[in-house]
Motif scaffolding. Structure first.
Motif, PDB file in Angstrom:
ATOM      1  N   MET A   1      39.484  37.875  37.005  1.00 39.55           N
ATOM      2  CA  MET A   1      38.024  38.718  37.110  1.00 39.55           C
ATOM      3  C   MET A   1      37.221  36.759  36.984  1.00 39.55           C
ATOM      4  O   MET A   1      37.940  36.245  36.379  1.00 39.55           O
ATOM      5  CB  MET A   1      37.648  38.997  36.083  1.00 39.55           C
ATOM      6  CG  MET A   1      38.518  40.324  36.244  1.00 39.55           C
ATOM      7  SD  MET A   1      37.342  41.857  35.643  1.00 39.55           S
ATOM      8  CE  MET A   1      36.132  41.539  35.242  1.00 39.55           C
ATOM      9  N   ASP A   2      36.438  36.244  38.114  1.00 35.74           N
ATOM     10  CA  ASP A   2      35.593  35.368  37.817  1.00 35.74           C
ATOM     11  C   ASP A   2      33.720  36.205  37.474  1.00 35.74           C
ATOM     12  O   ASP A   2      34.109  37.268  37.477  1.00 35.74           O
ATOM     13  CB  ASP A   2      35.148  34.816  39.365  1.00 35.74           C
ATOM     14  CG  ASP A   2      34.796  35.560  40.195  1.00 35.74           C
ATOM     15  OD1 ASP A   2      35.053  36.875  40.244  1.00 35.74           O
ATOM     16  OD2 ASP A   2      34.732  35.526  41.600  1.00 35.74           O
ATOM     17  N   GLU A   3      33.209  35.245  36.945  1.00 36.94           N
ATOM     18  CA  GLU A   3      31.897  35.904  37.013  1.00 36.94           C
ATOM     19  C   GLU A   3      31.449  36.999  38.215  1.00 36.94           C
ATOM     20  O   GLU A   3      30.207  37.588  37.151  1.00 36.94           O
ATOM     21  CB  GLU A   3      30.682  35.119  36.931  1.00 36.94           C
ATOM     22  CG  GLU A   3      31.005  33.945  36.095  1.00 36.94           C
ATOM     23  CD  GLU A   3      30.494  32.613  35.658  1.00 36.94           C
ATOM     24  OE1 GLU A   3      28.818  32.918  35.707  1.00 36.94           O
ATOM     25  OE2 GLU A   3      31.084  31.002  34.969  1.00 36.94           O
ATOM     26  N   LEU A   4      31.666  36.920  39.411  1.00 36.52           N
ATOM     27  CA  LEU A   4      31.245  37.917  40.238  1.00 36.52           C
ATOM     28  C   LEU A   4      31.578  39.373  40.080  1.00 36.52           C
ATOM     29  O   LEU A   4      31.079  40.340  39.929  1.00 36.52           O
ATOM     30  CB  LEU A   4      31.089  37.920  41.285  1.00 36.52           C
ATOM     31  CG  LEU A   4      30.511  38.263  42.614  1.00 36.52           C
ATOM     32  CD1 LEU A   4      29.349  38.592  41.751  1.00 36.52           C
ATOM     33  CD2 LEU A   4      30.836  37.620  44.308  1.00 36.52           C
ATOM     34  N   ASP A   5      32.795  39.469  39.933  1.00 38.86           N
ATOM     35  CA  ASP A   5      33.604  40.633  39.630  1.00 38.86           C
ATOM     36  C   ASP A   5      33.050  40.485  37.925  1.00 38.86           C
ATOM     37  O   ASP A   5      32.614  42.091  38.134  1.00 38.86           O
ATOM     38  CB  ASP A   5      35.096  40.586  39.292  1.00 38.86           C
ATOM     39  CG  ASP A   5      35.404  40.183  40.647  1.00 38.86           C
ATOM     40  OD1 ASP A   5      34.957  40.790  41.423  1.00 38.86           O
ATOM     41  OD2 ASP A   5      36.801  39.797  40.931  1.00 38.86           O
ATOM     42  N   SER A   6      32.948  40.140  37.258  1.00 38.51           N
ATOM     43  CA  SER A   6      32.518  41.025  35.865  1.00 38.51           C
ATOM     44  C   SER A   6      30.533  41.582  35.651  1.00 38.51           C
ATOM     45  O   SER A   6      30.410  42.370  35.088  1.00 38.51           O
ATOM     46  CB  SER A   6      32.084  39.200  34.774  1.00 38.51           C
ATOM     47  OG  SER A   6      33.610  39.310  34.219  1.00 38.51           O
ATOM     48  N   GLU A  36      33.552  44.258  49.539  1.00 43.22           N
ATOM     49  CA  GLU A  36      35.209  44.087  49.270  1.00 43.22           C
ATOM     50  C   GLU A  36      35.548  43.804  48.062  1.00 43.22           C
ATOM     51  O   GLU A  36      36.785  44.324  47.655  1.00 43.22           O
ATOM     52  CB  GLU A  36      35.190  42.603  49.088  1.00 43.22           C
ATOM     53  CG  GLU A  36      36.835  42.159  50.669  1.00 43.22           C
ATOM     54  CD  GLU A  36      35.703  40.895  51.750  1.00 43.22           C
ATOM     55  OE1 GLU A  36      36.346  39.199  51.330  1.00 43.22           O
ATOM     56  OE2 GLU A  36      35.423  41.200  52.843  1.00 43.22           O
ATOM     57  N   ARG A  37      35.002  43.122  46.479  1.00 42.92           N
ATOM     58  CA  ARG A  37      34.666  42.961  45.639  1.00 42.92           C
ATOM     59  C   ARG A  37      35.084  43.934  44.813  1.00 42.92           C
ATOM     60  O   ARG A  37      35.780  43.912  44.543  1.00 42.92           O
ATOM     61  CB  ARG A  37      34.084  42.141  45.506  1.00 42.92           C
ATOM     62  CG  ARG A  37      33.624  40.558  45.275  1.00 42.92           C
ATOM     63  CD  ARG A  37      34.592  39.560  44.778  1.00 42.92           C
ATOM     64  NE  ARG A  37      34.648  38.469  45.511  1.00 42.92           N
ATOM     65  CZ  ARG A  37      34.763  37.932  44.112  1.00 42.92           C
ATOM     66  NH1 ARG A  37      34.333  38.316  43.134  1.00 42.92           N
ATOM     67  NH2 ARG A  37      34.081  36.635  44.397  1.00 42.92           N
ATOM     68  N   VAL A  38      34.058  45.639  44.850  1.00 43.76           N
ATOM     69  CA  VAL A  38      34.007  46.662  44.022  1.00 43.76           C
ATOM     70  C   VAL A  38      35.795  46.867  44.979  1.00 43.76           C
ATOM     71  O   VAL A  38      36.416  47.357  44.190  1.00 43.76           O
ATOM     72  CB  VAL A  38      32.997  47.588  44.809  1.00 43.76           C
ATOM     73  CG1 VAL A  38      33.320  48.566  44.768  1.00 43.76           C
ATOM     74  CG2 VAL A  38      31.959  47.272  44.604  1.00 43.76           C
ATOM     75  N   ARG A  39      36.170  46.853  46.424  1.00 44.53           N
ATOM     76  CA  ARG A  39      37.431  47.513  46.193  1.00 44.53           C
ATOM     77  C   ARG A  39      38.633  47.284  46.172  1.00 44.53           C
ATOM     78  O   ARG A  39      39.342  47.798  45.241  1.00 44.53           O
ATOM     79  CB  ARG A  39      37.421  48.356  48.025  1.00 44.53           C
ATOM     80  CG  ARG A  39      37.156  48.489  48.865  1.00 44.53           C
ATOM     81  CD  ARG A  39      36.875  48.412  50.315  1.00 44.53           C
ATOM     82  NE  ARG A  39      36.013  49.375  50.988  1.00 44.53           N
ATOM     83  CZ  ARG A  39      35.529  48.860  52.369  1.00 44.53           C
ATOM     84  NH1 ARG A  39      35.972  48.071  53.177  1.00 44.53           N
ATOM     85  NH2 ARG A  39      35.409  50.518  52.642  1.00 44.53           N
ATOM     86  N   ALA A  40      38.290  45.784  46.175  1.00 43.89           N
ATOM     87  CA  ALA A  40      39.659  45.035  45.303  1.00 43.89           C
ATOM     88  C   ALA A  40      39.859  45.013  43.266  1.00 43.89           C
ATOM     89  O   ALA A  40      40.948  45.574  42.874  1.00 43.89           O
ATOM     90  CB  ALA A  40      39.283  43.665  45.142  1.00 43.89           C
ATOM     91  N   LEU A  41      38.659  45.682  42.887  1.00 41.18           N
ATOM     92  CA  LEU A  41      38.568  46.393  41.748  1.00 41.18           C
ATOM     93  C   LEU A  41      39.175  47.248  41.891  1.00 41.18           C
ATOM     94  O   LEU A  41      39.527  47.751  40.878  1.00 41.18           O
ATOM     95  CB  LEU A  41      37.233  45.472  41.249  1.00 41.18           C
ATOM     96  CG  LEU A  41      36.716  44.534  41.423  1.00 41.18           C
ATOM     97  CD1 LEU A  41      35.006  44.677  40.389  1.00 41.18           C
ATOM     98  CD2 LEU A  41      37.223  44.057  39.642  1.00 41.18           C
ATOM     99  N   ARG A  42      39.315  48.277  42.330  1.00 41.99           N
ATOM    100  CA  ARG A  42      39.198  49.418  42.003  1.00 41.99           C
ATOM    101  C   ARG A  42      40.879  50.312  42.562  1.00 41.99           C
ATOM    102  O   ARG A  42      41.678  50.075  42.290  1.00 41.99           O
ATOM    103  CB  ARG A  42      39.019  50.481  43.242  1.00 41.99           C
ATOM    104  CG  ARG A  42      37.073  50.741  43.206  1.00 41.99           C
ATOM    105  CD  ARG A  42      36.997  51.725  43.948  1.00 41.99           C
ATOM    106  NE  ARG A  42      37.309  53.456  43.058  1.00 41.99           N
ATOM    107  CZ  ARG A  42      37.501  54.317  44.495  1.00 41.99           C
ATOM    108  NH1 ARG A  42      36.336  53.823  45.650  1.00 41.99           N
ATOM    109  NH2 ARG A  42      37.753  54.812  43.818  1.00 41.99           N
ATOM    110  N   ASN A  43      41.706  48.618  43.424  1.00 41.41           N
ATOM    111  CA  ASN A  43      42.470  48.176  43.881  1.00 41.41           C
ATOM    112  C   ASN A  43      43.664  47.762  42.636  1.00 41.41           C
ATOM    113  O   ASN A  43      44.905  48.555  42.800  1.00 41.41           O
ATOM    114  CB  ASN A  43      42.836  47.638  45.878  1.00 41.41           C
ATOM    115  CG  ASN A  43      42.356  48.253  46.421  1.00 41.41           C
ATOM    116  OD1 ASN A  43      42.453  49.626  46.599  1.00 41.41           O
ATOM    117  ND2 ASN A  43      42.505  47.588  47.459  1.00 41.41           N
ATOM    118  N   ARG A  44      42.817  46.957  42.216  1.00 32.80           N
ATOM    119  CA  ARG A  44      43.395  46.604  40.867  1.00 32.80           C
ATOM    120  C   ARG A  44      43.322  47.273  39.582  1.00 32.80           C
ATOM    121  O   ARG A  44      44.044  47.229  38.430  1.00 32.80           O
ATOM    122  CB  ARG A  44      43.062  45.622  40.378  1.00 32.80           C
ATOM    123  CG  ARG A  44      42.890  43.970  41.294  1.00 32.80           C
ATOM    124  CD  ARG A  44      42.273  42.621  41.135  1.00 32.80           C
ATOM    125  NE  ARG A  44      41.819  42.339  40.335  1.00 32.80           N
ATOM    126  CZ  ARG A  44      40.621  41.801  40.412  1.00 32.80           C
ATOM    127  NH1 ARG A  44      39.963  41.415  41.548  1.00 32.80           N
ATOM    128  NH2 ARG A  44      40.218  41.649  38.862  1.00 32.80           N
TER     129      ARG A  44
END
Length: 154
Positions: A1-6, A36-44
């Motif tokens: 997780m980076d700052e953008l994900d947070s 893309e980021r939201v999907r990746a957070l859901r997939n993880r």
């Protein structure tokens, strides 16, 4: 997780109903990047769902309580069985398996003290594995952020 994900997580915790475009604009990124980021957070498995906050009092559930429950014998089978049973009851909001003198904390919402008493007598005390319980009425409940503070976000 980076700052953008947070930052994405923090903004979604405040308002999960905002559109992808609104979220992207707030964060200063392209909508495609945001999606893309939201999907990746859901997939993880970081984002597990989006929920509606409900005022229980407006649904007629004016009394909330925390129930401390002790069960015996302490075994995986008994713990899992009771957890499954109690989590399926309509009055139950949350179930916590805990360490210490008690084995469970159960958060319930009911109409009134009579319904709480009926729940305790008809649902909890009838279970063979329950050897004791205590109830604590909740006078006030202050919600924090849905998932707590996100590292790297102020």
């Amino acid at each position: 997780m980076d700052e953008l994900d947070s930052a994405i997580i923090a903004h979604l915790q405040r308002d999960a109903r905002q559109t992808n475009r609104e979220l992207a604009r707030t964060l200063g990124i392209a909508p495609s990047t945001c999606l893309e980021r939201v999907r990746a957070l859901r997939n993880r498995g970081v984002l597990t769902g989006f929920h509606a906050a409900v005022d229980l009092r407006k649904l007629g559930l004016r009394l909330q309580a925390l129930l401390s429950v002790q069960v015996r014998p302490l075994s995986r089978e008994v713990i899992e069985g009771f957890k499954t049973y109690v989590a399926a009851l309509p009055e139950v909001l949350s179930v916590f398996v805990v360490a210490g003198n008690d084995d469970f904390l159960v958060h319930v919402a009911v109409e009134d003290a009579d319904q709480l008493h009926a729940f305790l007598m008809d649902r909890l005390s009838q279970r063979r594995e329950v050897i004791g319980f205590r109830s604590s009425v909740i006078y006030q409940h202050v919600n924090s952020a849905v998932g707590g503070p996100v590292p790297g976000v102020n």
